[in-house]
Enzyme design. Structure first.
Site, PDB file in Angstrom:
ATOM      1  N   GLU A 151      29.973   5.678   6.257  1.00  0.00           N
ATOM      2  CA  GLU A 151      29.904   4.257   6.566  1.00  0.00           C
ATOM      3  C   GLU A 151      29.748   3.484   5.255  1.00  0.00           C
ATOM      4  OE1 GLU A 151      26.276   3.013   8.616  1.00  0.00           O
ATOM      5  OE2 GLU A 151      25.716   5.105   8.785  1.00  0.00           O
TER       6      GLU A 151
ATOM      7  N   SER B 291      23.497   4.256  14.692  1.00  0.00           N
ATOM      8  CA  SER B 291      23.234   2.915  15.221  1.00  0.00           C
ATOM      9  C   SER B 291      24.486   2.322  15.832  1.00  0.00           C
ATOM     10  CB  SER B 291      22.732   2.014  14.098  1.00  0.00           C
ATOM     11  OG  SER B 291      21.410   2.337  13.797  1.00  0.00           O
TER      12      SER B 291
ATOM     13  N   THR C   9      13.782   2.879   2.811  1.00  0.00           N
ATOM     14  CA  THR C   9      14.540   3.860   3.611  1.00  0.00           C
ATOM     15  C   THR C   9      15.984   3.982   3.113  1.00  0.00           C
ATOM     16  OG1 THR C   9      15.184   2.260   5.333  1.00  0.00           O
ATOM     17  CG2 THR C   9      13.096   3.403   5.650  1.00  0.00           C
TER      18      THR C   9
ATOM     19  N   HIS D  54      18.563  13.630  12.802  1.00  0.00           N
ATOM     20  CA  HIS D  54      18.970  12.569  11.882  1.00  0.00           C
ATOM     21  C   HIS D  54      17.675  11.931  11.377  1.00  0.00           C
ATOM     22  CE1 HIS D  54      20.454   9.042  10.051  1.00  0.00           C
ATOM     23  NE2 HIS D  54      19.920   8.243  10.960  1.00  0.00           N
TER      24      HIS D  54
ATOM     25  N   CYS E  82      25.648   6.557  11.496  1.00  0.00           N
ATOM     26  CA  CYS E  82      25.195   7.901  11.078  1.00  0.00           C
ATOM     27  C   CYS E  82      25.721   9.005  11.997  1.00  0.00           C
ATOM     28  CB  CYS E  82      23.666   7.959  11.041  1.00  0.00           C
ATOM     29  SG  CYS E  82      22.956   6.755   9.946  1.00  0.00           S
TER      30      CYS E  82
ATOM     31  N   ASN F  94      17.385   8.229   3.237  1.00  0.00           N
ATOM     32  CA  ASN F  94      18.445   8.220   4.250  1.00  0.00           C
ATOM     33  C   ASN F  94      19.799   8.469   3.590  1.00  0.00           C
ATOM     34  OD1 ASN F  94      19.883   7.984   6.597  1.00  0.00           O
ATOM     35  ND2 ASN F  94      19.201   5.914   7.106  1.00  0.00           N
TER      36      ASN F  94
ATOM     37  N   ASP G 269       0.859  -1.187   0.000  1.00  0.00           N
ATOM     38  CA  ASP G 269       0.000   0.000   0.000  1.00  0.00           C
ATOM     39  C   ASP G 269       0.904   1.249   0.000  1.00  0.00           C
ATOM     40  OD1 ASP G 269      -1.644   2.123   0.579  1.00  0.00           O
ATOM     41  OD2 ASP G 269      -2.699   1.121   2.228  1.00  0.00           O
TER      42      ASP G 269
HETATM   43  P1  HMG Z   1       8.333  -2.329   8.350  1.00  0.00           P
HETATM   44  O1  HMG Z   1       8.202  -3.469   9.306  1.00  0.00           O
HETATM   45  O2  HMG Z   1       8.372  -2.666   6.912  1.00  0.00           O
HETATM   46  O3  HMG Z   1       7.168  -1.287   8.503  1.00  0.00           O
HETATM   47  O4  HMG Z   1       9.667  -1.550   8.752  1.00  0.00           O
HETATM   48  P2  HMG Z   1       6.110  -1.107   9.673  1.00  0.00           P
HETATM   49  O5  HMG Z   1       5.147  -2.209   9.679  1.00  0.00           O
HETATM   50  O6  HMG Z   1       6.823  -0.768  10.951  1.00  0.00           O
HETATM   51  O7  HMG Z   1       5.384   0.198   9.130  1.00  0.00           O
HETATM   52  C1  HMG Z   1       6.067   1.417   9.057  1.00  0.00           C
HETATM   53  C2  HMG Z   1       5.080   2.507   9.453  1.00  0.00           C
HETATM   54  O8  HMG Z   1       4.080   2.577   8.437  1.00  0.00           O
HETATM   55  C3  HMG Z   1       4.342   2.230  10.745  1.00  0.00           C
HETATM   56  O9  HMG Z   1       4.154   3.484  11.371  1.00  0.00           O
HETATM   57  C4  HMG Z   1       3.005   1.676  10.281  1.00  0.00           C
HETATM   58  O10 HMG Z   1       1.946   1.862  11.197  1.00  0.00           O
HETATM   59  C5  HMG Z   1       2.794   2.491   9.017  1.00  0.00           C
HETATM   60  P3  HMG Z   1       4.441   3.640  12.972  1.00  0.00           P
HETATM   61  O11 HMG Z   1       3.430   2.777  13.627  1.00  0.00           O
HETATM   62  O12 HMG Z   1       5.850   3.123  13.191  1.00  0.00           O
HETATM   63  O13 HMG Z   1       4.320   5.092  13.232  1.00  0.00           O
HETATM   64  N1  HMG Z   1       1.917   1.847   8.016  1.00  0.00           N
HETATM   65  C6  HMG Z   1       0.956   2.510   7.351  1.00  0.00           C
HETATM   66  N2  HMG Z   1       0.566   3.813   7.401  1.00  0.00           N
HETATM   67  C7  HMG Z   1      -0.446   4.184   6.545  1.00  0.00           C
HETATM   68  N3  HMG Z   1      -1.055   3.313   5.697  1.00  0.00           N
HETATM   69  C8  HMG Z   1      -0.670   2.028   5.626  1.00  0.00           C
HETATM   70  C9  HMG Z   1       0.379   1.573   6.468  1.00  0.00           C
HETATM   71  N4  HMG Z   1       1.008   0.392   6.641  1.00  0.00           N
HETATM   72  C10 HMG Z   1       1.939   0.569   7.605  1.00  0.00           C
HETATM   73  N5  HMG Z   1      -1.269   1.209   4.773  1.00  0.00           N
HETATM   74  C11 HMG Z   1      11.329   0.057   9.197  1.00  0.00           C
HETATM   75  C12 HMG Z   1       9.877  -0.156   8.828  1.00  0.00           C
HETATM   76  C13 HMG Z   1      11.609   1.547   9.337  1.00  0.00           C
HETATM   77  C14 HMG Z   1      11.651  -0.644  10.497  1.00  0.00           C
HETATM   78  C15 HMG Z   1      12.216  -0.532   8.029  1.00  0.00           C
HETATM   79  O14 HMG Z   1      11.990   0.189   6.851  1.00  0.00           O
HETATM   80  C16 HMG Z   1      13.690  -0.553   8.344  1.00  0.00           C
HETATM   81  O15 HMG Z   1      14.192  -1.491   8.959  1.00  0.00           O
HETATM   82  N6  HMG Z   1      14.454   0.525   7.951  1.00  0.00           N
HETATM   83  C17 HMG Z   1      15.881   0.613   8.246  1.00  0.00           C
HETATM   84  C18 HMG Z   1      16.153   0.923   9.717  1.00  0.00           C
HETATM   85  C19 HMG Z   1      15.764   2.327  10.126  1.00  0.00           C
HETATM   86  O16 HMG Z   1      15.578   3.213   9.296  1.00  0.00           O
HETATM   87  N7  HMG Z   1      15.693   2.570  11.450  1.00  0.00           N
HETATM   88  C20 HMG Z   1      15.422   3.882  11.973  1.00  0.00           C
HETATM   89  C21 HMG Z   1      16.125   4.156  13.314  1.00  0.00           C
HETATM   90  S1  HMG Z   1      17.819   3.633  13.308  1.00  0.00           S
HETATM   91  C22 HMG Z   1      18.700   4.966  12.586  1.00  0.00           C
HETATM   92  O17 HMG Z   1      18.199   6.027  12.440  1.00  0.00           O
HETATM   93  C23 HMG Z   1      20.098   4.679  12.160  1.00  0.00           C
HETATM   94  C24 HMG Z   1      20.295   4.419  10.675  1.00  0.00           C
HETATM   95  O18 HMG Z   1      20.175   5.636   9.939  1.00  0.00           O
HETATM   96  C25 HMG Z   1      21.647   3.735  10.417  1.00  0.00           C
HETATM   97  C26 HMG Z   1      22.927   4.393  10.958  1.00  0.00           C
HETATM   98  O19 HMG Z   1      22.993   4.934  12.058  1.00  0.00           O
HETATM   99  O20 HMG Z   1      23.940   4.234  10.266  1.00  0.00           O
HETATM  100  C27 HMG Z   1      19.247   3.471  10.104  1.00  0.00           C
END
Ligand code: HMG
Length: 397
Positions: A81, A317, A154, A235, A113, A284, A31
């Site tokens: 990184e 992270s 992302t 970030h 990051c 990102n 979606d």
């Molecule tokens: P996921 O399991 O695919 O998605 O992973 P989800 O089920 O958690 O859904 C994401 C959001 O969309 C949720 O919102 C859902 O409710 C919503 P939330 O509840 O969290 O507010 N959603 C919807 N909204 C509207 N209509 C819909 C619908 N369906 C779902 N139909 C995840 C998402 C971000 C975990 C994944 O993409 C991921 O693993 N990304 C990479 C890790 C990441 O970005 N982490 C962030 C924090 S860590 C960080 O910032 C460090 C980093 O930059 C690395 C570094 O430091 O080097 C990553």
């Protein structure tokens, strides 16, 4: 010792190509609202194989560097990184490509990051002790989780370049900051892996917990002075993350009067609309992300003004985080008019999902011992021209 160090100049660069998140959602049988509302991402920058962290960093730095800087920059600090070499730092190429004097030092820093902030803090310390001199900090990354993974929406690519001086024209930085290290596996990339490994939901939690932790430290030290903070840059692994962090803060225990906290968070949520404009369209960019958010906030907010105090939340992270503050300098808007912004993002070219997938796969060509890259005739800027016996050579056009 000079107390008035800060960001004198700043510019960002993101590649010319992007995909639309609705198209990606359709291709992944998802979606589209999950990406555009759930993650708050509209577009994602895609990097072609003839660009890398060095060319992106040089393209960001070229917008701000002048001959005075070339003579007075004593350190070139490259945060990333997405390094392609265990030994030779990306900073050494940039030093040469930008024509910085040979007495300068060049090196790379890493902590996910947070690396960009680590570089910046080292630069501030150097300039505090040597107020006549400058430091160039470049932060550049290619966020890669893999096709068809939950991290895929992302991803992104981009770079930021910042010149630090004791007469900053944009943001003077407070010496006191608040940081935290918490040894965790939320996101990591072992040396043998071209893509990141991630425990996505845990990483969201750790980001929010870290924000609350450093906020509580700031509250302890600064008390009601925190009221003066008009806006925060974050970030942004995806832009909804900042909103989630502020929501977590409103639910957390803090010493602040509840009404005051609610009002502050409301103001910060409002300013967040400006701080996420560019991140929503780039994705990102790991080390560069916070500073693209800073540029977005400063260029897109119509209520901030010189003298205002703003905060910056850096999260990497693994994990390390830091909250720090600075004051906007008189005339900062004019400085920012000279560099990249929304117009550059608008001029990018939308590509199809199959083309994005091809570019994603093409990055493996980096492992070839010898290869010449063909670049489009209309490309402008630094680019990776060839790899010759595993040595990289850059050109400018
Ligand atoms: P996921 O399991 O695919 O998605 O992973 P989800 O089920 O958690 O859904 C994401 C959001 O969309 C949720 O919102 C859902 O409710 C919503 P939330 O509840 O969290 O507010 N959603 C919807 N909204 C509207 N209509 C819909 C619908 N369906 C779902 N139909 C995840 C998402 C971000 C975990 C994944 O993409 C991921 O693993 N990304 C990479 C890790 C990441 O970005 N982490 C962030 C924090 S860590 C960080 O910032 C460090 C980093 O930059 C690395 C570094 O430091 O080097 C990553």
């Amino acid at each position: 010792m000079s107390n008035k160090v800060g960001i004198d100049k700043i510019a960002f660069y993101s590649p010319d190509y992007y995909i639309d998140m609705v198209e990606l959602a359709h291709a992944r049988d998802t979606d589209p609202n999950k990406y555009t509302i759930g993650l708050q991402q509209d577009k994602m920058s895609v990097i072609p194989v003839w660009e890398d962290i060095v060319s992106m960093g040089a393209n960001a730095a070229l917008q701000i560097i002048d001959d005075k800087d070339r003579e007075s920059i004593d350190q070139v600090i490259f945060a990333t990184e997405s390094s392609f070499d265990y030994s030779k730092s990306a900073a050494t190429y940039i030093h040469n490509m930008l024509g910085i004097h040979s007495g300068a030092k060049s090196f790379e820093v890493k902590q996910a990051c947070y690396g960009g902030t680590a570089g910046l803090m080292a630069g501030f310390d150097y300039v505090r002790a040597n107020p006549e001199r400058r430091v160039l900090v470049v932060a550049a990354d290619i966020a890669r989780y893999g096709l068809h993974t939950s991290g895929e929406p992302t991803q992104g690519a981009g770079a930021v370049a910042m010149i630090i001086s004791s007469e900053p024209k944009i943001l003077s930085i407070d010496a006191q900051s608040f940081s935290r290290t918490d040894d965790q596996y939320d996101f990591w990339r072992p040396s043998h892996s071209p893509v990141a490994l991630v425990d996505g939901h845990f990483s969201n939690q750790l980001y929010a917990d870290s924000f609350i932790n450093v906020f509580q430290q700031a509250e302890e030290a600064l008390g009601t002075d925190l009221n003066q903070v008009k806006a925060l840059a974050f970030h942004l692994p995806y832009t909804k993350m900042a909103k989630k962090a502020l929501t977590a803060l409103s639910d957390a225990e803090t010493k602040m009067d509840e009404k005051m906290r609610a009002r502050l968070i409301e103001d910060w949520q409002e300013q967040l609309n400006a701080a996420i404009v560019y991140g929503k369209q780039v994705g990102n960019t790991y080390t560069a992300s916070l500073y693209i958010s800073l540029m977005s906030l400063l260029k897109e907010s119509d209520s901030l003004k010189a003298g205002d105090k703003i905060g910056l939340f850096s999260y990497g992270s693994g994990s390390v985080s830091e909250l720090f503050f600075g004051n906007l300098v008189e005339g900062y808007q004019e400085q920012l008019e000279k560099v990249s912004g929304q117009k550059d993002l608008d001029e990018r070219l939308q590509i199809s999902i199959p083309d994005y997938e091809k570019y994603f796969g093409d990055r493996d060509l980096e492992y070839e011992a010898n290869i010449d890259f063909e670049i489009p005739t209309d490309y402008v800027g630094f680019y990776l021209a060839k790899i010759d016996e595993h040595r990289r050579y850059y050109d400018f056009k």
